[in-house]
Design a protein around this motif. Sequence first.
Motif, PDB file in Angstrom:
ATOM      1  N   ASN A  58      -0.479  -4.260   6.967  1.00 24.66           N
ATOM      2  CA  ASN A  58      -1.794  -4.364   7.828  1.00 24.66           C
ATOM      3  C   ASN A  58      -2.421  -3.001   8.025  1.00 24.66           C
ATOM      4  N   THR A  59      -1.696  -1.878   8.044  1.00 22.76           N
ATOM      5  CA  THR A  59      -2.009  -0.697   8.590  1.00 22.76           C
ATOM      6  C   THR A  59      -2.375   0.473   7.525  1.00 22.76           C
ATOM      7  N   PRO A  60      -3.460   0.800   7.326  1.00 24.51           N
ATOM      8  CA  PRO A  60      -3.644   1.804   6.113  1.00 24.51           C
ATOM      9  C   PRO A  60      -2.743   3.033   6.225  1.00 24.51           C
ATOM     10  N   VAL A  61      -1.757   3.249   5.290  1.00 22.90           N
ATOM     11  CA  VAL A  61      -0.876   4.127   5.383  1.00 22.90           C
ATOM     12  C   VAL A  61      -0.773   5.262   4.138  1.00 22.90           C
ATOM     13  N   ILE A  62      -1.445   4.747   3.169  1.00 24.14           N
ATOM     14  CA  ILE A  62      -1.540   5.415   1.668  1.00 24.14           C
ATOM     15  C   ILE A  62      -2.076   6.942   1.858  1.00 24.14           C
ATOM     16  N   GLN A  63      -3.261   6.854   2.532  1.00 24.71           N
ATOM     17  CA  GLN A  63      -3.858   8.339   2.608  1.00 24.71           C
ATOM     18  C   GLN A  63      -3.298   9.276   3.588  1.00 24.71           C
ATOM     19  N   THR A  64      -2.649   8.744   4.620  1.00 20.96           N
ATOM     20  CA  THR A  64      -1.682   9.649   5.348  1.00 20.96           C
ATOM     21  C   THR A  64      -0.657  10.135   4.504  1.00 20.96           C
ATOM     22  N   LEU A  65       0.059   9.147   3.743  1.00 22.00           N
ATOM     23  CA  LEU A  65       1.172   9.683   3.059  1.00 22.00           C
ATOM     24  C   LEU A  65       0.675  10.864   1.999  1.00 22.00           C
ATOM     25  N   THR A  66      -0.292  10.698   1.687  1.00 25.41           N
ATOM     26  CA  THR A  66      -0.790  11.684   0.509  1.00 25.41           C
ATOM     27  C   THR A  66      -1.347  13.094   1.197  1.00 25.41           C
ATOM     28  N   GLU A  67      -1.795  13.096   2.305  1.00 22.88           N
ATOM     29  CA  GLU A  67      -1.978  14.222   3.108  1.00 22.88           C
ATOM     30  C   GLU A  67      -0.661  14.788   3.536  1.00 22.88           C
ATOM     31  N   ASN A  68       0.233  14.155   3.706  1.00 24.08           N
ATOM     32  CA  ASN A  68       1.624  14.679   4.012  1.00 24.08           C
ATOM     33  C   ASN A  68       2.600  15.178   2.836  1.00 24.08           C
ATOM     34  N   GLY A  69       1.735  15.170   1.596  1.00 22.65           N
ATOM     35  CA  GLY A  69       2.384  15.356   0.438  1.00 22.65           C
ATOM     36  C   GLY A  69       3.485  14.433  -0.128  1.00 22.65           C
ATOM     37  N   ILE A  70       3.083  13.075   0.103  1.00 24.57           N
ATOM     38  CA  ILE A  70       3.910  11.961  -0.480  1.00 24.57           C
ATOM     39  C   ILE A  70       3.234  11.270  -1.140  1.00 24.57           C
ATOM     40  N   LEU A  71       3.295  11.381  -2.659  1.00 23.74           N
ATOM     41  CA  LEU A  71       2.540  10.642  -3.626  1.00 23.74           C
ATOM     42  C   LEU A  71       3.103   9.296  -3.786  1.00 23.74           C
ATOM     43  N   VAL A  72       2.432   8.143  -3.781  1.00 13.78           N
ATOM     44  CA  VAL A  72       2.734   6.752  -4.068  1.00 13.78           C
ATOM     45  C   VAL A  72       1.535   6.068  -4.955  1.00 13.78           C
ATOM     46  N   ARG A  73       1.751   5.118  -5.515  1.00 17.20           N
ATOM     47  CA  ARG A  73       0.940   4.564  -6.274  1.00 17.20           C
ATOM     48  C   ARG A  73       0.187   3.036  -5.574  1.00 17.20           C
ATOM     49  N   GLN A  74      -1.324   3.372  -5.329  1.00 20.58           N
ATOM     50  CA  GLN A  74      -1.988   2.058  -4.719  1.00 20.58           C
ATOM     51  C   GLN A  74      -1.928   0.778  -5.413  1.00 20.58           C
ATOM     52  N   MET A  75      -1.448  -0.213  -4.994  1.00 21.96           N
ATOM     53  CA  MET A  75      -1.539  -1.554  -5.721  1.00 21.96           C
ATOM     54  C   MET A  75      -2.508  -2.488  -5.268  1.00 21.96           C
ATOM     55  N   HIS A  76      -2.724  -3.310  -6.229  1.00 21.23           N
ATOM     56  CA  HIS A  76      -3.765  -4.609  -5.684  1.00 21.23           C
ATOM     57  C   HIS A  76      -3.175  -5.889  -6.350  1.00 21.23           C
ATOM     58  N   LEU A  77      -2.744  -6.842  -5.257  1.00 24.52           N
ATOM     59  CA  LEU A  77      -2.243  -8.064  -5.575  1.00 24.52           C
ATOM     60  C   LEU A  77      -2.838  -9.110  -4.734  1.00 24.52           C
ATOM     61  N   PRO A  78      -3.514 -10.109  -5.024  1.00 22.48           N
ATOM     62  CA  PRO A  78      -4.317 -10.987  -4.208  1.00 22.48           C
ATOM     63  C   PRO A  78      -3.238 -11.344  -2.901  1.00 22.48           C
ATOM     64  N   GLY A  79      -4.180 -11.227  -1.751  1.00 19.56           N
ATOM     65  CA  GLY A  79      -3.292 -11.886  -0.517  1.00 19.56           C
ATOM     66  C   GLY A  79      -2.511 -10.731   0.010  1.00 19.56           C
ATOM     67  N   TYR A  80      -2.441  -9.477  -0.616  1.00 21.13           N
ATOM     68  CA  TYR A  80      -1.466  -8.441   0.160  1.00 21.13           C
ATOM     69  C   TYR A  80      -2.468  -7.331   0.315  1.00 21.13           C
ATOM     70  N   LYS A  81      -2.667  -6.999   1.660  1.00 23.07           N
ATOM     71  CA  LYS A  81      -3.436  -5.861   2.321  1.00 23.07           C
ATOM     72  C   LYS A  81      -2.599  -4.306   1.927  1.00 23.07           C
ATOM     73  N   GLU A  82      -3.216  -3.301   1.852  1.00 22.44           N
ATOM     74  CA  GLU A  82      -2.387  -2.001   1.799  1.00 22.44           C
ATOM     75  C   GLU A  82      -1.204  -2.069   1.076  1.00 22.44           C
ATOM     76  N   ALA A  83      -1.246  -2.411  -0.077  1.00 24.86           N
ATOM     77  CA  ALA A  83      -0.124  -2.511  -0.861  1.00 24.86           C
ATOM     78  C   ALA A  83       0.292  -1.151  -1.702  1.00 24.86           C
ATOM     79  N   PHE A  84       1.628  -0.711  -1.773  1.00 20.77           N
ATOM     80  CA  PHE A  84       1.627   0.362  -2.615  1.00 20.77           C
ATOM     81  C   PHE A  84       2.823   0.160  -3.165  1.00 20.77           C
ATOM     82  N   ARG A  85       3.266   0.976  -4.386  1.00 25.58           N
ATOM     83  CA  ARG A  85       4.611   1.024  -5.170  1.00 25.58           C
ATOM     84  C   ARG A  85       5.164   2.491  -4.750  1.00 25.58           C
ATOM     85  N   ILE A  86       6.288   2.442  -4.285  1.00 24.07           N
ATOM     86  CA  ILE A  86       6.804   3.764  -3.935  1.00 24.07           C
ATOM     87  C   ILE A  86       8.283   4.001  -4.626  1.00 24.07           C
TER      88      ILE A  86
END
Length: 363
Positions: A311-339
């Motif tokens: 429920n907490t936005p983390v993707i942008q913070t990870l990117t800013e710290n040099g950690i690249l993940v893939r943002q994902m979209h799945l109905p019913g799941y917030k701030e989803a990412f594949r790492i």
Amino acid sequence: MKVNARAELEGITPYALGQTIEEIKEQYKLTTVRKLSDNENVYGTSPKVREAILRASADLAFYPDGMTSGITEKLSAHYGLGPERFLVSNGSEEIIRLLTRAYIDKNDEAVMAEVTFPRYKTNVLIEGGKVVTVPMIEGRHAMKSMLEAITEKTKLVFVCNPNNPTGTIVAKQELLSFIGNVPSNVLIVMDEAYFEYTDSKDFLDTMPLLEQYENLVILRTFSKIYGLASLRIGYGVMHKEIAKELHKVRDVFNVNQLAQTAAMAAIEDQDFVKDCAAKNRAEREFLREKFKELEIESFPSQSNFLFAYTNTPVIQTLTENGILVRQMHLPGYKEAFRITLGTREDHEFILQVISQLFHERAV
């Protein structure tokens, strides 16, 4: 004068590749970037592969083996199946394209999960086919619903197992039942790119089913655990009559010689494969448990990545710290990412960044 492209291309967007490492470094003033967005093998490739490529580099002026006979023989020996069952390709994605080119006519249907490898959908649409997507159940294929979605217009059914991007598998008995009930005039495409990472007793190895089900096509790759993503080489295993049709529509010299040479060396080094699988399994369990402690949930993965959500936005913070993940979209799941699973050092750094973020938000 405007030259119009085919109507089937309307609404199709190119595969999203994201920013390059150099662009991320420049944008955020970073010296180090951890690329954990494309499910590559963080442990590299077998030393035997590099040695084989160096030897083969002396013959770059010659065309590659158009029939990929060397790697086909290696695969045949590795699996104990006849060479006529194998088709080696420019990444297993090429076989997806060949399958749709050979078997999808205008308005033919293809059934697949709602959230899965996107190139199934793209290639079906390019050929003028219709895509039938089936909602998932907690990140898993809903096999009963997929079976019910098959009609007289269905030509292909795609099952990604383990599934990209959720990492989940279809239970063994459930998949056996599904395969047994799909009409014989519908091709079942089992995409098993992450096969070597699986360790669940409930995972079904479909290779032994090829004799029984002539409509079964199995896709595997050298891009993942073998660490040959940059060389683009995969393969399909199928009935010889299906292979014969795909050979009609494939490009001539579709797999370059360095890729073929590398794959032949890679498949010989199964100790490297086992070592990577063991390291991956340990890191998968470690990161999933640590994420859970931070209230970041993830689906039970049988691959070299996690589909995580919070429920907490983390993707942008990870990117800013040099950690690249893939943002994902799945109905019913917030701030989803594949790492992609990294090394223990990668994971400890990631956990430190996320813990700091959560602490700052709490304050």
